[in-house]
Design an enzyme around this catalytic site. Structure first.
Site, short mmCIF file in Angstrom:
data_model
loop_
_atom_site.label_atom_id
_atom_site.label_comp_id
_atom_site.label_asym_id
_atom_site.label_seq_id
_atom_site.Cartn_x
_atom_site.Cartn_y
_atom_site.Cartn_z
N CYS A 115 0.86 -1.35 -0.05
CA CYS A 115 -0.14 0.08 0.01
C CYS A 115 0.78 1.14 -0.15
O CYS A 115 0.44 2.34 -0.26
CB CYS A 115 -0.87 0.22 1.19
SG CYS A 115 -2.09 -1.40 1.03
N HIS A 252 -3.16 7.11 2.32
CA HIS A 252 -3.70 5.86 1.72
C HIS A 252 -4.94 5.63 2.08
O HIS A 252 -5.43 5.69 3.32
CB HIS A 252 -2.76 4.64 2.01
CG HIS A 252 -3.28 3.25 2.05
ND1 HIS A 252 -3.80 2.95 0.75
CD2 HIS A 252 -3.17 2.26 2.77
CE1 HIS A 252 -4.05 1.86 0.82
NE2 HIS A 252 -3.85 1.40 1.93
N ASN A 282 -10.17 -0.07 -0.43
CA ASN A 282 -8.65 -0.08 -0.36
C ASN A 282 -8.18 -0.58 -1.68
O ASN A 282 -8.35 -1.89 -1.56
CB ASN A 282 -8.20 -0.88 0.88
CG ASN A 282 -6.85 -0.84 0.94
OD1 ASN A 282 -6.10 -0.56 0.23
ND2 ASN A 282 -6.42 -1.06 2.18
#
Length: 325
Positions: A115, A252, A282
């Site tokens: 990520c 993020h 996500n």
């Protein structure tokens, strides 16, 4: 005296055709819209079809970024693709994006920091451009995380989505001040001791399988909020800037509760936080460039704005990039 800066001159994004709402997931796994929304802030996510591979999404995002910059493939000499879900073990997804763009020169490679991948890719491209090795770079975050989910695990499968985002970085002369346009600083960290908190239980070098994502959600939450502070504060300290001067915080997009807690801990006003997790879920390395493109296109992020990017991912890896837009 001049100082080389990597300036963002274009951005773009691409999402799979199919959007899946929380309500639709109720037919797939034991969950509910209320449960997902309350704990994560997610309302929907995009799921890639069979023909929508990571490189396909990356190509579309790259084309959009080039169009936004008013540039063509001949103007680019470096492609870095941040991804944990490549089309193949090799060749790299970046080279397939390069081929899809009709680009037959320069260099292209993948970067894997989960990520935090897009932040790591920005840092890598920035160093290439500042060193004079390349003139312009396409930096892409592209993922098809739906391919590595265990769709019987309701604690993870509802969290992730697919997509791609890209920016074009161009080497320009600056004065070496925080008022310069471009990447002002990047801060990267990692600590491999935390592997078991967030990982995929397969790989060609171990199980000879792709594997599925596994996560200890509470532990990831705790570390995510605790770890981001140092890289953001280090960026402020190095550039002589502060949370008050920041125009936009683009973290993020993993979980709205993590985003809110991180902003509060850093003293960043919530109205300065760009949030797209509600519509994208996500998307790992794609989440920051997707959010950037939304905020640029809707007019929030403007030229001259001070923008902080921040992420934490499996490994753990974490990092920040402070950019004058």
């Amino acid at each position: 005296m001049t100082f080389k800066r990597s300036v963002v001159v274009g951005c773009g994004s691409a999402l799979p055709r199919k959007a899946v709402t929380n309500a639709e997931l109720e037919a797939v796994v034991e969950t509910s819209d209320a449960w997902i929304a309350q704990r994560t802030g997610i309302r929907q996510r995009h799921i890639a079809a069979e023909d929508e591979t990571t490189s396909v999404l990356g190509i579309k995002a790259a084309q959009a970024a080039l169009a936004d910059a008013g540039l063509g493939v001949d103007d680019i000499d470096l492609i870095i693709c941040a991804t944990s879900t490549p089309d193949n073990t090799f060749p790299s997804t970046a080279t397939q994006i390069q081929a899809g763009l009709g680009m037959h020169h320069g260099a292209a490679f993948d970067l894997q920091a989960v990520c935090t991948g897009f932040v790591y890719a920005i840092a890598t491209a920035d160093n290439f451009l500042k060193a004079g090795a390349h003139r312009r770079a396409l930096v892409i975050g592209a993922e098809t995380f739906s391919r590595i989910l265990d769709w019987s695990d309701r604690t993870t499968c509802v969290l992730f989505g697919d997509g791609a985002g890209a920016v074009v970085l161009e080497a320009q002369d600056g004065a070496g001040a925080s008022s310069d346009r471009g990447v002002l600083t990047t801060q990267l960290r990692s600590d491999g001791r935390y592997r078991d908190k967030l990982y995929v239980d397969g790989g060609p070098g171990s199980t000879k399988t792709t594997g599925c994502l596994r996560m200890e959600g509470r532990e990831v939450f705790r570390f995510a909020v605790g770890m981001v502070t140092d890289v953001v504060e280090a960026a402020f300290a190095l550039t002589g800037t502060s949370a008050e001067e920041l125009n936009w915080f683009v973290p993020h997009q993993a979980n709205k509760r993590i985003i809110d807690a991180s902003a509060d801990k850093l003293g960043i006003a919530r109205e300065k936080v760009v949030i797209t997790v509600d519509r994208h879920g996500n998307t790992s390395a794609a989440s920051i460039p997707l959010a950037l493109d939304v905020a640029v296109k809707d007019g929030r992020i403007k030229r001259g704005d001070l923008v902080m990017l921040e992420a934490i991912g499996g490994g753990f890896t974490w990092g920040s990039a402070l950019i004058r837009w």
